[in-house]
Design an enzyme around this catalytic site. Structure first.
Site, short mmCIF file in Angstrom:
data_model
loop_
_atom_site.label_atom_id
_atom_site.label_comp_id
_atom_site.label_asym_id
_atom_site.label_seq_id
_atom_site.Cartn_x
_atom_site.Cartn_y
_atom_site.Cartn_z
N LYS A 38 66.07 67.98 5.25
CA LYS A 38 65.72 67.14 6.41
C LYS A 38 66.38 67.61 7.71
O LYS A 38 65.83 67.42 8.79
CB LYS A 38 66.15 65.69 6.16
CG LYS A 38 65.23 64.92 5.26
CD LYS A 38 65.66 63.47 5.18
CE LYS A 38 64.79 62.71 4.20
NZ LYS A 38 65.14 61.31 4.06
N ASP A 40 61.93 57.42 8.68
CA ASP A 40 62.87 56.69 7.80
C ASP A 40 63.48 55.49 8.52
O ASP A 40 63.61 54.41 7.96
CB ASP A 40 64.02 57.62 7.37
CG ASP A 40 63.66 58.50 6.17
OD1 ASP A 40 62.73 58.15 5.43
OD2 ASP A 40 64.33 59.53 5.99
#
Ligand code: NAP
Length: 290
Positions: free
Chosen positions: A73, A110
């Site tokens: 990520k 997220d």
């Protein structure tokens, strides 16, 4: 891989990825909306050159986008053509959109997924004192979410204290009204819980049956006013079990997974996602706690 020319592909880059509920969740949504799209797994080992090769392959194969998970990520950001302001603030990308010209644009869904799930549970972090356990990729998104929603004070606990301090420092530079403190994990747990309302676990503790996991949370002093959120969503973790025993509100992270996926779906297709269907598909594929 040979696919009909008009089929659109999206996928999940990470290592490991085979247990992810994302293919089931997205493919159920594509089918329901009669879209000729497919979500595939793209396992990419954390070895030199593998990530850049995967990015080139996405472009060459005409993918419409991808999700990114552990451990890529943060490192994926070096290989993109552009990133959203939120992704830059968080320092991590979990969703890539690929433009018709082949540009890879990174975003982070997220943090919005977490806030949407808190909202579903009637929790508003504005003005709250929160405790975040962990300082990795997901903790970065959660601390950003809480600070940008007006949390009053956030204590970050981490096994490696320097990493918690680095995360706190990056938020302090941008959001001045939230008080940020750090402490080592697990030593700072008991003291920090007393003065917080919302506790968020952003570590993989609880993912396995390791008895050491249960010990950390066995005797923590939670009460009815605490809201305990565990990003682990595949099982009832020792932290959530303790929260439920103490009468606190206990929330597993499946809703965050569903909401971040629904936001990615919308970024890729431009369509409103069938969120209830995505939730049922994620629950049945992960054995998760709805
Ligand atoms: P990450 O970047 O690898 O960070 C892991 C964090 O956990 C680090 O702070 C690490 O501490 C800490 N940690 C790991 N093992 C530990 C242990 N045994 N004891 C104490 N601390 C430990 O991982 P991540 O991306 O943040 O993911 C963390 C968890 O959240 C994973 O279980 C992941 O599946 C879950 N997750 C869920 C969602 C959702 O949608 N529900 C989204 C993202 C992630 P050090 O800094 O000391 O190494």
């Amino acid at each position: 891989m040979s696919e009909p020319a008009d089929k659109r592909l999206v996928g999940l880059i990470g290592w490991p990825v085979e247990h992810s509920p994302s293919p089931a969740m997205h493919n159920a949504a594509f089918e329901a909306l009669e879209l000729d799209w497919e979500y595939v797994l793209l396992p990419v080992e954390p070895r030199k050159g593998r990530l850049v090769a995967a990015v080139e392959e996405l472009r060459a194969m005409g993918f419409a986008g991808a999700n990114v998970t552990v451990p890529h990520k943060e490192s994926i950001m070096d290989h993109l053509d552009g990133t959203s302001a939120a992704a830059r603030s968080i320092g991590a990308v979990n969703t890539i959109r690929i433009t018709p010209a082949g540009a890879l644009m990174g975003d982070n869904t997220d943090y919005l997924g977490f806030l949407a799930d808190l909202r579903d549970h009637g929790v508003d972090p504005s003005g709250m004192d929160a405790l975040v356990i962990g300082a990795g990729g997901s903790a970065r998104a959660i601390v950003h979410a809480l600070a940008s929603s007006g949390a009053r004070r956030i204590v970050i606990l981490n096994r490696t204290p320097g990493r918690a301090e680095g995360l706190a420092e990056s938020i302090r530079g941008r959001i001045r009204y939230t008080i940020l403190e750090t402490a080592p994990f697990p030593d700072g747990l008991t003291r920090s819980i007393e003065s917080t309302r919302l506790v968020v676990n952003c570590t993989p503790i609880g993912l396995t049956d390791d008895p050491a996991d249960a010990r950390h949370f066995d005797n923590i002093d939670l009460g009815e006013n605490h809201v305990v959120y565990d990003l682990v969503y595949t099982r009832a973790t020792p932290l959530l079990a303790r929260a439920a025993r103490c009468g606190a509100t206990a929330i597993a992270g499946l809703g965050m997974l569903v909401h971040q996926g629904a936001l990615a779906f919308e970024i890729w297709t431009g369509l409103k996602p069938p969120i209830d269907l995505m939730r049922s598909a994620a629950v049945s594929s992960s054995g998760g706690q709805p």
